[in-house]
Design a protein around this motif. Structure first.
Motif, short mmCIF file in Angstrom:
data_model
loop_
_atom_site.label_atom_id
_atom_site.label_comp_id
_atom_site.label_asym_id
_atom_site.label_seq_id
_atom_site.Cartn_x
_atom_site.Cartn_y
_atom_site.Cartn_z
N MET A 1 -6.76 -61.65 -42.36
CA MET A 1 -7.55 -61.61 -41.14
C MET A 1 -7.06 -60.48 -40.24
N LYS A 2 -7.97 -59.97 -39.49
CA LYS A 2 -7.65 -58.81 -38.68
C LYS A 2 -8.53 -58.82 -37.43
N ILE A 3 -8.03 -58.31 -36.34
CA ILE A 3 -8.87 -58.18 -35.15
C ILE A 3 -8.91 -56.71 -34.71
N SER A 19 -4.05 -65.67 -22.96
CA SER A 19 -4.31 -66.65 -24.02
C SER A 19 -3.39 -66.45 -25.23
N ALA A 20 -3.11 -65.23 -25.58
CA ALA A 20 -2.30 -64.94 -26.78
C ALA A 20 -1.30 -63.83 -26.47
N PRO A 21 -0.27 -64.15 -25.69
CA PRO A 21 0.67 -63.11 -25.25
C PRO A 21 1.48 -62.49 -26.38
N ASP A 22 1.54 -63.16 -27.54
CA ASP A 22 2.27 -62.57 -28.66
C ASP A 22 1.50 -61.43 -29.32
N HIS A 23 0.20 -61.33 -29.04
CA HIS A 23 -0.63 -60.36 -29.74
C HIS A 23 -1.30 -59.33 -28.84
N PHE A 24 -1.45 -59.68 -27.56
CA PHE A 24 -2.11 -58.76 -26.64
C PHE A 24 -1.20 -58.55 -25.43
N GLU A 25 -1.14 -57.33 -24.96
CA GLU A 25 -0.42 -57.07 -23.71
C GLU A 25 -1.00 -55.81 -23.06
N GLU A 41 -1.00 -69.06 -38.71
CA GLU A 41 -0.48 -70.01 -37.71
C GLU A 41 -0.84 -69.59 -36.28
N HIS A 42 -1.21 -68.34 -36.10
CA HIS A 42 -1.57 -67.85 -34.77
C HIS A 42 -3.09 -67.81 -34.54
N LEU A 43 -3.83 -68.34 -35.51
CA LEU A 43 -5.29 -68.27 -35.43
C LEU A 43 -5.83 -68.94 -34.16
N ASP A 44 -5.30 -70.10 -33.80
CA ASP A 44 -5.81 -70.80 -32.62
C ASP A 44 -5.66 -69.94 -31.36
N ALA A 45 -4.49 -69.31 -31.22
CA ALA A 45 -4.25 -68.47 -30.04
C ALA A 45 -5.20 -67.27 -30.04
N ILE A 59 -13.15 -58.48 -31.82
CA ILE A 59 -13.91 -58.78 -33.03
C ILE A 59 -12.94 -59.20 -34.13
N MET A 60 -13.21 -60.34 -34.78
CA MET A 60 -12.35 -60.79 -35.87
C MET A 60 -13.02 -60.56 -37.20
N ASP A 61 -12.23 -60.01 -38.14
CA ASP A 61 -12.68 -59.84 -39.52
C ASP A 61 -11.88 -60.81 -40.38
#
Ligand code: SF4
Length: 65
Positions: A1-3, A19-25, A41-45, A59-61
């Motif tokens: 999966m990729k965004i 919402s997802a501080p581990d992935h966006f900043e 495991e991070h899909l929900d965030a 956008i999620m692929d």
């Protein structure tokens, strides 16, 4: 999966980073930085971040490796 984030749409408000501080900043210049790939495991965030974006810029692929 990729965004990916549509940089034309993104206004760098940072709601995704809440919402997802581990992935966006927001970087020092206030511009959005993010990781394109993530573990299941991070899909929900990530989905919370997608839902929180007022401009629908994320956008999620799901088929991407
Ligand atoms: S919530 Fe959307 S518009 Fe705001 S920084 Fe994140 S991707 Fe950009």
């Amino acid at each position: 999966m990729k965004i990916t984030v549509d940089e034309v749409k993104c206004q760098s408000h940072g709601l995704c980073a809440i919402s997802a501080p581990d992935h966006f900043e927001l970087d020092a210049d206030g511009k959005l930085a993010y990781q394109e790939t993530f573990d299941e495991e991070h899909l929900d965030a990530i989905e919370d971040a997608i839902d929180s974006c007022p401009l629908q810029a994320i956008i999620m692929d799901r088929d991407a490796p």
